[in-house]
Design an enzyme around this catalytic site. Sequence first.
Site, short mmCIF file in Angstrom:
data_model
loop_
_atom_site.label_atom_id
_atom_site.label_comp_id
_atom_site.label_asym_id
_atom_site.label_seq_id
_atom_site.Cartn_x
_atom_site.Cartn_y
_atom_site.Cartn_z
N ASP A 80 0.97 -1.24 -0.24
CA ASP A 80 -0.10 0.20 -0.03
C ASP A 80 1.27 1.25 0.06
O ASP A 80 1.43 1.29 0.62
CB ASP A 80 -1.03 -0.18 1.01
N ASP A 85 -2.62 1.71 7.01
CA ASP A 85 -2.31 1.17 5.15
C ASP A 85 -1.59 -0.40 5.52
O ASP A 85 -1.27 -0.73 4.69
CB ASP A 85 -0.63 2.16 5.96
N GLU A 110 -1.26 -1.07 -4.64
CA GLU A 110 -2.57 -0.51 -5.43
C GLU A 110 -2.15 0.48 -6.14
O GLU A 110 -0.89 0.89 -6.53
CB GLU A 110 -2.95 0.28 -3.21
#
Length: 178
Positions: free
Chosen positions: A7, A141, A68
């Site tokens: 992330d 996160d 991501e």
Amino acid sequence: MRVLGVDPGLTRCGLGVVDGGPGRRASLVEVGVVRTPASDEVADRLRAVSEGVDEWLDRVRPDAVAVEKVFSQANVRTVMGTAQAGAVAIVAAARRGLPIGLYTPSEVKAAVTGSGRADKAQVGFMVTKLLDLPEAPRPADAADALALALCHLWRGPALARMRAATPARSPGVPGGRR
């Protein structure tokens, strides 16, 4: 299969590793966050993220990496930092010849919660349940990194088969084949 989820972020880059496969329940290997001070220069922050990702890749030895995809945000500075941190992770994985999956936030949310509009609390709750954890990973996160890894664990092999079955197109020739 072992998947490292990333992330991306400059202040906090979430990293999460899961193991799993067909007929096997996914299990947590490790989860954490690489942090950099906002007061540092961007180059120093990116180097720290790069070193952190490299260390994780060397230590946990994943079979694939899920990152991501950056989506449009109102804050250009935030989206730039996120994109830069994501690129660092992609390059680190590519240098090792690892398959890389890129997923939008809504794809990840849909994979782990069933809804592409789930909020962070719902994602954290489902990651906790799916990995049989005593509590949700913190910060968010870290939970998001695990959600990315789970998403790739479940969707990555099917996407790879679809790409392999799709004929290659010649650049610049609509509908053209190589």
